[in-house]
Structure formats: structure tokens, C-alpha cells
Design an enzyme around this catalytic site. Sequence first.
Site, PDB file in Angstrom:
ATOM      1  CG  HIS A  32      57.158  50.255  75.815  1.00 53.50           C
ATOM      2  ND1 HIS A  32      55.920  49.707  76.068  1.00 53.50           N
ATOM      3  CD2 HIS A  32      57.956  49.811  76.810  1.00 53.50           C
ATOM      4  CE1 HIS A  32      55.967  48.995  77.157  1.00 53.50           C
ATOM      5  NE2 HIS A  32      57.180  49.017  77.627  1.00 53.50           N
TER       6      HIS A  32
ATOM      7  CD  GLU B  55      58.033  46.748  74.776  1.00 54.27           C
ATOM      8  OE1 GLU B  55      59.146  47.215  75.110  1.00 54.27           O
ATOM      9  OE2 GLU B  55      57.242  46.227  75.585  1.00 54.27           O
TER      10      GLU B  55
ATOM     11  NE  ARG C   5      51.273  52.104  81.961  1.00 57.54           N
ATOM     12  CZ  ARG C   5      52.484  51.672  82.310  1.00 57.54           C
ATOM     13  NH1 ARG C   5      53.233  51.030  81.450  1.00 57.54           N
ATOM     14  NH2 ARG C   5      52.960  51.928  83.523  1.00 57.54           N
TER      15      ARG C   5
ATOM     16  NE  ARG D  50      59.004  55.795  80.088  1.00 56.92           N
ATOM     17  CZ  ARG D  50      58.422  54.791  80.725  1.00 56.92           C
ATOM     18  NH1 ARG D  50      57.486  54.066  80.121  1.00 56.92           N
ATOM     19  NH2 ARG D  50      58.777  54.470  81.954  1.00 56.92           N
TER      20      ARG D  50
ATOM     21  CG  ASP E 176      58.627  42.012  81.140  1.00 61.26           C
ATOM     22  OD1 ASP E 176      58.651  42.737  82.145  1.00 61.26           O
ATOM     23  OD2 ASP E 176      59.116  42.344  80.036  1.00 61.26           O
TER      24      ASP E 176
HETATM   25  O1  TA6 Z   1      58.792  46.537  77.890  1.00 60.39           O
HETATM   26  C1  TA6 Z   1      58.417  45.755  78.990  1.00 60.39           C
HETATM   27  C2  TA6 Z   1      58.782  46.499  80.263  1.00 60.39           C
HETATM   28  O2  TA6 Z   1      60.173  46.682  80.359  1.00 60.39           O
HETATM   29  C3  TA6 Z   1      58.206  45.733  81.457  1.00 60.39           C
HETATM   30  O3  TA6 Z   1      59.219  45.206  82.273  1.00 60.39           O
HETATM   31  C4  TA6 Z   1      57.361  46.782  82.188  1.00 60.39           C
HETATM   32  O4  TA6 Z   1      58.161  47.461  83.138  1.00 60.39           O
HETATM   33  C5  TA6 Z   1      56.965  47.678  81.015  1.00 60.39           C
HETATM   34  O5  TA6 Z   1      58.170  47.803  80.275  1.00 60.39           O
HETATM   35  C6  TA6 Z   1      56.328  48.996  81.374  1.00 60.39           C
HETATM   36  O6  TA6 Z   1      57.258  49.837  81.979  1.00 60.39           O
HETATM   37  P1  TA6 Z   1      56.733  51.272  82.504  1.00 60.39           P
HETATM   38  O7  TA6 Z   1      57.950  51.956  83.029  1.00 60.39           O
HETATM   39  O8  TA6 Z   1      56.135  51.983  81.295  1.00 60.39           O
HETATM   40  O9  TA6 Z   1      55.670  50.968  83.525  1.00 60.39           O
END
Ligand code: TA6
Length: 298
Positions: free
Chosen positions: A169, A271, A73, A99, A214
Site C-alpha cells: 500500500h 499500490e 499511515r 500490517r 480510489d
Molecule cells: O488502497 C485504497 C484503499 O483501499 C482505500 O479504499 C482507503 O480505504 C485506503 O485503502 C486506506 O485504507 P485504511 O484502512 O488504511 O484507512
Amino acid sequence: MQSGSTQGGRFEIPGAVSCGAGEGGLPCARLTAAEAEAEICLLGATVTRYDAGGRKVLFCSETSKFASGKAIRGGVPVIFPWFGPHPTDAALPQHGFARTSEWLVTEARRTGDGDVVVVLELTASDATRALWPHDFLLRYTVSVGSRLMLTLEVVNRSGEPFQFTEAFHTYLAVSDVRNIRITGLENTEYADKVAGMARKRLPHAPLTLFGETDRVFVNTAAACTLHDPEYGDIHVSKSGSRSTVVWNPWDKADSMADLGGGQWPGFVCIETANALENAVTLAAGASHRMTAIIDPHE
Ligand code: TA6
């Protein structure tokens, strides 16, 4: 998944690249350049730290897991071969498998101007083919210096074309997400994930955040600038990318085990991606490169 390895320090360069156990005992590479330092966890080839000119550029959650098969994270998770939920099978892991895979270090070098470069690779395996039935090679080049340059090369090693979506990301550390502005996305169309993917267009004004945000901005090759009144600006330029995603979960994060504790004001994700209608279709034997340059000096 293949086991990640720094291959017993085969790629170590004294004073520039060291390999060893990082958070959670996971194998990682530490890069020391003339003006910056970085750390790459082989789990997901995730750049978990990039410090330049005394500034901590990336956010990494204090409650992130660092465990095999679990997404980290923070930092820069590499998203491939699908961005977001799988287009047809909700049972498959969100944001694909890159990932959470173990990558291999395949090259390390110091450049003439003092930057440090590490290359990591992920190839198709029975485990990936079970999720996505194509043969591929990912070659990820991380270049650390006064700016962080990331290039993901996707090689289609199968006998037929395949389509993928992808993203860096990137979690950028900010003083307070309620006080930042993002420029570069003015007048750009986006899908609003907090409004059922409704299509909207940003007015001719910087993007500011007032709540859960988002947004997948599409058909844009533009660079963005994060304006942080306390930490300063970060310029994010790119090539080979037609989408830019901006995300902050706001206080929804407090219910996320790996992002709770009131951390949400401390980051914004900008991103560099190819998502939605910007998916990439790659011919057999062809390759595609996406590059992001994260520069905290502009
Ligand atoms: O990049 C934004 C996103 O697609 C959000 O919708 C949220 O789901 C975020 O990614 C984080 O996703 P994750 O699977 O890492 O919790």
C-alpha cells in the site's frame, strides 16, 4: 500476535543495519546503503522511510499512530490476506492483519553493489487463525539501494489450497497531487470505489487526479510512472501482480485523525497488488511471490 523483535541486534551490520527503537518506541531496523537509507518498523514490516539521492520518496503522515496493533499511515503497509474490507465479514479489520502484526527480522546482508537487504517473516498464529483459518508463512524481502525492491513471498503451509488478496500500500511523496500525472495505466479497466465499484476503463491518456480517487486497476502487469513536475519521476515496476491501485482521499483526509491537517496534497498511493478478480489461489505447499521496484531515478 507474536512480539516483533530485532532479536537484540543479532542482525546488525556496522554501517549498514542498525536496530533499535523508532517512532513511538516501536522496534525498527535502519538500513544504510551506498546511495540510500530506509527504515522498517517491525509493526507490519512497514517501510516507513526510503530516502534516495537526497529525495524523500515515501510519504508518512505527521499524525500517524505508531502503536502496537494500529496500522501506520504511510510508507509501505503490507496488505494480506485480504485487500479492502473482508469479503464476507465487515467486522474484521480492513486490509487484513499483516500490517498490524509484529514481524521478525530473520536475515540481513549487504550485497556486492552496496545495497542492503533485510528479510522479515510472519507466520500463522492463534491470533491470525482466529481471523483467517489457514497456516502460512510470509517472507518479506526489502532491498535498499538506488531503488527500493520489495518482494512478498506467501507460502501455503496448510493441507489445502487457500485464496488471498494482497498489496504493497505504497504512499509516494509528491509536491502536489493536483499537479502530477501517472502513465502506464492507459486503456486499463478499473473498479471505481468512489462510484460504487462501477467498472470503467481509463482512456488513452495519463491519469490525473481532480478529486477523491480510489481505483483498483485489474488485469494489468504494467509498470507505472509517477510524473511530478517538481520532484521528478518515480517508476514503479512489478512482477507477480495483476492489479494496481491508485488512491488519494482528497480533502476527506481532513476528517481522518491520522491524515488530517491538510496533508492530503502531499501523497499519492500507487499500490502493487492482487485484488478483486486477481485474487491468488495457492495450492497446499506452494508459494507465490509479488515484487515491486520503486525507482526514483527513471
Ligand atoms: O488502497 C485504497 C484503499 O483501499 C482505500 O479504499 C482507503 O480505504 C485506503 O485503502 C486506506 O485504507 P485504511 O484502512 O488504511 O484507512
